[in-house]
Design a protein around this motif. Structure first.
Motif, short mmCIF file in Angstrom:
data_model
loop_
_atom_site.label_atom_id
_atom_site.label_comp_id
_atom_site.label_asym_id
_atom_site.label_seq_id
_atom_site.Cartn_x
_atom_site.Cartn_y
_atom_site.Cartn_z
N ILE A 1 0.95 -1.03 0.32
CA ILE A 1 -0.18 0.05 0.00
C ILE A 1 1.13 0.62 0.12
O ILE A 1 0.63 2.00 -0.65
N LEU A 2 1.92 1.11 1.23
CA LEU A 2 3.14 2.62 0.53
C LEU A 2 3.59 2.75 -0.43
O LEU A 2 3.76 3.92 -0.77
N SER A 3 3.81 1.22 -1.69
CA SER A 3 4.41 2.10 -2.37
C SER A 3 3.72 2.12 -3.30
O SER A 3 4.07 2.56 -5.02
N LEU A 4 2.19 2.46 -3.73
CA LEU A 4 1.38 3.02 -4.70
C LEU A 4 1.64 3.48 -5.29
O LEU A 4 1.27 4.06 -5.88
N SER A 5 2.36 5.00 -4.46
CA SER A 5 2.66 6.50 -4.68
C SER A 5 3.90 6.75 -4.86
O SER A 5 3.91 7.58 -5.06
N PHE A 6 4.87 5.73 -5.10
CA PHE A 6 5.84 5.57 -5.69
C PHE A 6 6.18 6.44 -7.23
O PHE A 6 6.89 7.43 -6.88
N SER A 7 5.63 5.65 -7.78
CA SER A 7 6.13 6.80 -9.07
C SER A 7 4.63 7.97 -8.95
O SER A 7 4.92 8.83 -9.93
N THR A 8 3.77 7.36 -8.70
CA THR A 8 2.71 8.50 -8.74
C THR A 8 3.72 9.81 -7.94
O THR A 8 3.09 11.30 -8.76
N LEU A 9 4.05 10.18 -7.13
CA LEU A 9 4.72 11.63 -6.25
C LEU A 9 5.87 11.70 -7.20
O LEU A 9 5.50 12.79 -7.66
N VAL A 10 6.58 11.49 -8.60
CA VAL A 10 7.71 11.59 -9.51
C VAL A 10 6.76 12.38 -10.51
O VAL A 10 6.56 13.29 -10.64
N ILE A 11 5.51 11.69 -10.74
CA ILE A 11 4.85 12.23 -12.25
C ILE A 11 3.84 13.34 -11.63
O ILE A 11 3.88 14.23 -12.35
N TYR A 12 3.18 13.45 -10.38
CA TYR A 12 2.63 14.50 -10.10
C TYR A 12 3.83 15.75 -10.08
O TYR A 12 3.84 16.89 -9.84
N ALA A 13 5.12 15.27 -9.51
CA ALA A 13 6.39 17.07 -9.50
C ALA A 13 6.55 17.02 -10.85
O ALA A 13 6.61 18.47 -11.23
N GLN A 14 6.35 16.77 -11.59
CA GLN A 14 6.73 16.17 -13.16
C GLN A 14 5.68 17.23 -13.50
O GLN A 14 6.00 18.77 -14.12
N GLU A 15 4.44 17.75 -13.36
CA GLU A 15 3.09 18.21 -13.89
C GLU A 15 3.78 19.92 -12.90
O GLU A 15 3.16 20.60 -13.36
N LEU A 16 4.00 19.40 -11.71
CA LEU A 16 4.43 21.01 -10.80
C LEU A 16 5.18 21.94 -11.56
O LEU A 16 4.79 22.86 -11.72
N LEU A 17 5.89 20.84 -11.90
CA LEU A 17 7.14 21.55 -12.77
C LEU A 17 7.37 21.11 -14.93
O LEU A 17 8.37 20.65 -14.70
N PRO A 18 6.12 21.48 -15.26
CA PRO A 18 6.59 21.55 -16.55
C PRO A 18 8.12 22.21 -17.69
O PRO A 18 8.04 23.31 -17.34
N GLY A 19 7.99 21.06 -18.25
CA GLY A 19 9.73 21.48 -18.95
C GLY A 19 10.57 21.39 -18.37
O GLY A 19 11.71 21.25 -18.47
N LYS A 20 10.69 20.46 -16.66
CA LYS A 20 11.35 20.61 -15.91
C LYS A 20 11.96 18.59 -15.44
O LYS A 20 11.99 18.53 -14.46
N ILE A 21 11.69 18.28 -16.31
CA ILE A 21 11.59 16.79 -15.90
C ILE A 21 12.47 15.86 -14.89
O ILE A 21 13.23 15.49 -14.51
N GLY A 22 13.68 16.86 -14.96
CA GLY A 22 14.75 15.76 -14.74
C GLY A 22 15.14 16.79 -13.55
O GLY A 22 15.36 16.15 -12.56
N THR A 23 15.19 17.64 -13.31
CA THR A 23 14.90 18.74 -11.93
C THR A 23 13.64 17.71 -10.34
O THR A 23 13.89 18.00 -9.64
N ALA A 24 12.31 18.03 -11.64
CA ALA A 24 11.46 16.79 -10.78
C ALA A 24 11.73 15.87 -10.49
O ALA A 24 11.98 15.64 -9.04
N SER A 25 11.99 15.02 -11.19
CA SER A 25 12.32 13.28 -10.69
C SER A 25 13.98 13.87 -9.75
O SER A 25 13.50 12.92 -9.33
N GLY A 26 14.95 14.25 -9.95
CA GLY A 26 16.14 14.67 -8.92
C GLY A 26 15.49 15.18 -7.45
O GLY A 26 16.18 14.92 -6.62
N LEU A 27 14.39 15.99 -7.77
CA LEU A 27 13.98 16.52 -5.71
C LEU A 27 13.13 15.52 -5.25
O LEU A 27 12.97 15.44 -3.93
N ILE A 28 12.08 14.53 -6.07
CA ILE A 28 11.33 13.95 -5.54
C ILE A 28 12.12 12.48 -5.51
O ILE A 28 12.62 11.77 -4.39
#
Length: 399
Positions: free
Chosen positions: A319-346
């Motif tokens: 259950i805890l890991s259901l959010s693992f990839s979702t957290l990255v996608i959420y950050a990427q949508e918060l920072l459009p065009g900054k895929i590397g930065t979003a991935s690095g932050l999360i």
């Protein structure tokens, strides 16, 4: 040019063979990271390390990748660097050589720093490859990519039982072969990636020019806080729960690995289902479901009789890991065009907060007890209540 940009950015087509290849590369990279915690029981006995010293080793690994990943991500958002992928794997190869022959605590730390650096170099560009190959299936693609990494991490208990218990510290030398395979595979992926840079750069530049709203900054900081809570709990289980099992239930090192592997395996399965689930019910809902849903199982885990541990630790990990990839996608949508930065932050900075957690939790275990530590960690998923303050998916797209 617009047609080319759409084709390059993968808006219409999901490139499955590249997704699988980068996922396997992620598996190989994180397998070498998993060697570090797999060695903990061996190093604790052979070098007479304290729990605090074990925490410092985990800190060296995670902090290197956590501090460096956003920096690498920021740089590669401006200057995408496909051949960082095999370069990162080469750094990890050197780290494996060092671990096999390290004769002191300091040499272990230096070797671990190389592995952490390799991970920091790999992850932002690996996440960008997954993004470019995703097409319209962002959640699915991120899950495939992250499943590779989680599978690699899940192998730590297997490495302990099958490699390091019989062969000791020198068993790390076998993982230089893993790194060599990764260098070859990621060189192939890098060639595919480099052919798509022109359109990808044009699209990313357009999105990077969008200004960050105050609400976006708040959401990003809150997201990092949520990952912080999740990471500290995972650090407690991954680094210290095996010692709790040995001390409380009188298991051998080898027997304790099956329980830890169950938690890790559940994380792989949860990661696989979490991304597609977020495509269906929304990213914010999956994050909330994941953290609050895992809370009851986390709370009871330290107080169970041994027969109940396996099913409960599996449910907590899943259950805890259901959010693992979702957290990255959420950050990427918060920072459009900054895929590397979003991935690095999360994946980097925020998940790397587990590095600080490793040191703090180790100190708590030394000062008080493993039982106290596990009980304290069990409350961390409850911080998922703050997910209510994140923007809903519809509001996220409007920012």
């Amino acid at each position: 040019m617009q047609v080319n940009v759409q084709r390059v950015a993968g808006v219409q087509t999901t490139v499955y063979h590249i997704l699988i290849a980068i996922s396997v590369g992620h598996l190989l990279n994180d397998s070498m990271q998993a060697v570090i915690p797999a060695l903990f029981p061996i190093l604790e006995k052979s070098m007479n390390l304290s729990y605090t010293e074990i925490g410092w080793i985990a800190f060296a690994l995670n902090m290197t990748s956590s501090v460096m990943q956003p920096i690498v991500g920021y740089f590669t958002d401006k200057t995408p660097s496909p051949y960082f992928l095999p370069l990162g794997m080469a750094a990890s190869l050197l780290g494996m050589c060092g671990l096999a022959f390290a004769s002191s605590f300091l040499l272990v730390l230096l070797s671990v720093l190389l592995v952490g650096l390799g991970s920091a170099i790999f992850h932002p560009e690996g996440s960008r490859v997954a993004y470019l190959a995703a097409g319209a299936k962002r959640g699915f693609a991120q899950s495939i990519y992250q499943v590779g990494g989680n599978t690699g991490n899940a192998l730590a208990p297997v490495f302990t039982a099958l490699v390091f218990v019989p062969f000791g510290q020198f068993g790390a030398i076998w993982f230089t072969g893993v790194a060599a395979i990764g260098i070859v595979l990621l060189s192939v992926v890098s060639r595919w990636y480099s052919l798509r840079l022109t359109g990808a750069k044009a699209l990313a530049k357009k999105k990077r020019n969008q200004k960050m709203h105050q609400k976006t900054l708040f959401a990003l900081l809150l997201l990092i806080f949520l990952v912080f809570a999740r990471s500290w709990y995972s650090a407690g289980i991954a680094n210290y729960y095996q010692f709790y099992l040995i001390e409380t239930y009188h298991l051998s090192i080898k027997e304790a690995q099956s329980y830890l592997f169950t938690f890790m395996l559940a994380g792989v399965i949860g990661t696989f289902f979490g991304g597609p689930l977020s495509d269906r019910i929304g990213k914010r809902n999956v994050i909330l479901l994941s953290m609050l849903g895992a809370s009851p199982f986390a709370l009871v885990l330290p107080h169970l009789s041994l027969p109940w541990v396996l099913p409960i630790i599996f449910l907590a990990g899943f259950i805890l890991s259901l959010s693992f990839s979702t957290l990255v996608i959420y950050a990427q949508e918060l920072l459009p065009g900054k895929i590397g930065t979003a991935s690095g932050l999360i994946v980097g900075l925020a998940f790397g907060m587990g590095a600080i957690g490793s040191v703090v939790l180790g100190k708590v275990a030394d000062l008080y007890s493993l039982t106290f530590l596990m009980s304290a960690c069990s409350f961390l998923p409850l911080l998922g209540l703050f997910t209510w303050m994140l923007p809903k998916d519809g509001e996220l797209k409007q920012q």
